[in-house]
Design an enzyme around this catalytic site. Structure first.
Site, short mmCIF file in Angstrom:
data_model
loop_
_atom_site.label_atom_id
_atom_site.label_comp_id
_atom_site.label_asym_id
_atom_site.label_seq_id
_atom_site.Cartn_x
_atom_site.Cartn_y
_atom_site.Cartn_z
N ASN A 1 -98.94 -52.23 59.36
CA ASN A 1 -97.95 -52.04 58.28
C ASN A 1 -97.63 -50.57 58.04
OD1 ASN A 1 -97.60 -52.85 54.70
ND2 ASN A 1 -96.08 -52.94 56.29
N ASP B 1 -95.63 -52.26 70.23
CA ASP B 1 -96.35 -51.38 69.30
C ASP B 1 -96.13 -49.92 69.72
OD1 ASP B 1 -98.18 -49.95 67.85
OD2 ASP B 1 -99.87 -51.27 68.29
N CYS C 1 -96.54 -56.70 60.82
CA CYS C 1 -97.06 -56.14 62.07
C CYS C 1 -98.57 -56.00 61.94
CB CYS C 1 -96.36 -54.82 62.43
SG CYS C 1 -96.59 -53.48 61.24
N CYS D 1 -95.93 -48.76 61.08
CA CYS D 1 -94.89 -48.39 62.06
C CYS D 1 -93.73 -49.38 62.06
CB CYS D 1 -95.48 -48.30 63.47
SG CYS D 1 -96.73 -47.02 63.66
N ARG D 2 -93.98 -50.60 62.60
CA ARG D 2 -92.86 -51.52 62.83
C ARG D 2 -92.38 -52.25 61.58
NH1 ARG D 2 -96.05 -54.57 67.44
NH2 ARG D 2 -97.69 -53.86 66.03
N SER D 3 -93.30 -52.89 60.84
CA SER D 3 -92.83 -53.72 59.72
C SER D 3 -92.21 -52.90 58.57
CB SER D 3 -93.90 -54.69 59.22
OG SER D 3 -95.05 -54.04 58.78
P1 4NP Z 1 -97.88 -51.14 63.43
O1 4NP Z 1 -98.52 -50.06 64.42
O2 4NP Z 1 -98.66 -52.40 63.62
O3 4NP Z 1 -96.46 -51.25 63.93
O4 4NP Z 1 -97.99 -50.55 62.04
C1 4NP Z 1 -99.88 -49.74 64.44
C2 4NP Z 1 -100.38 -48.92 63.47
C3 4NP Z 1 -101.72 -48.56 63.49
C4 4NP Z 1 -102.53 -49.05 64.51
C5 4NP Z 1 -102.02 -49.89 65.48
C6 4NP Z 1 -100.68 -50.23 65.43
N1 4NP Z 1 -103.90 -48.67 64.55
O5 4NP Z 1 -104.59 -49.07 65.50
O6 4NP Z 1 -104.37 -47.96 63.64
#
Ligand code: 4NP
Length: 151
Positions: free
Chosen positions: A12, A122, A9, A14-16
């Site tokens: 790294n 997201d 993602c 939330c989703r992955s």
């Molecule tokens: P992820 O979610 O890609 O599923 O881990 C996010 C985590 C952090 C951010 C964006 C999306 N950020 O902008 O910090």
């Protein structure tokens, strides 16, 4: 032979990490090696988001000891399947490739799993219900993907 699957993602956190935890629970360690990474370097070394940890724990999956890392070109050589969460992750991952062999390893997790969703949204800036939705989508994706990739 071990099949190596990398969940990817943006951050790294939330989703992955959730995708990694779900896929680990559904697979056998001898047959599959599962890992995750982010295309960005915002959260290097960080634990998963507390909301991802909580929704995983609700389903008896412990992802609390994972640490965020950034996707590298070496990952694209090392893993058989790189499953990305959305179109932005897809273009970021494809930008690291320099061969068709590498590009062919990368796919949107929804497309590769034939799950009727354009991508995994997201959930970072949303509420807890976004994480529950992401969990359900990822669970469906992992089950479907495994049906397609195991005998
Ligand atoms: P992820 O979610 O890609 O599923 O881990 C996010 C985590 C952090 C951010 C964006 C999306 N950020 O902008 O910090």
């Amino acid at each position: 032979m071990t099949t190596k699957v990398l969940m990817v993602c943006l951050g790294n956190i939330c989703r992955s990490p959730l995708a990694e935890g779900i896929m680990r629970k559904l697979t056998n360690k001898q047959e599959f090696l599962i890992d995750s990474a982010g295309t960005a370097n915002y959260h290097l070394g960080a634990a998963p988001d507390h909301r991802s940890i909580a929704i995983a724990a609700l389903h008896n999956i412990d992802i609390s000891r994972q640490q965020a890392r950034q996707l590298t070109p070496a990952d694209i050589d090392a893993f058989d399947h790189i499953l990305v969460m959305d179109e932005e992750n897809l273009s970021n991952a494809l930008a690291l490739c320099n061969s068709a062999t590498q590009r062919d390893r990368i796919a949107l997790i929804t497309t590769a799993s034939e799950v009727d969703a354009p991508h995994i949204p997201d959930p970072y800036y949303g509420g807890d219900d976004g994480f529950a939705h992401v969990y359900e989508l990822l669970h469906d994706c992992c089950i479907n993907w495994l049906k397609k990739h195991t005998k």
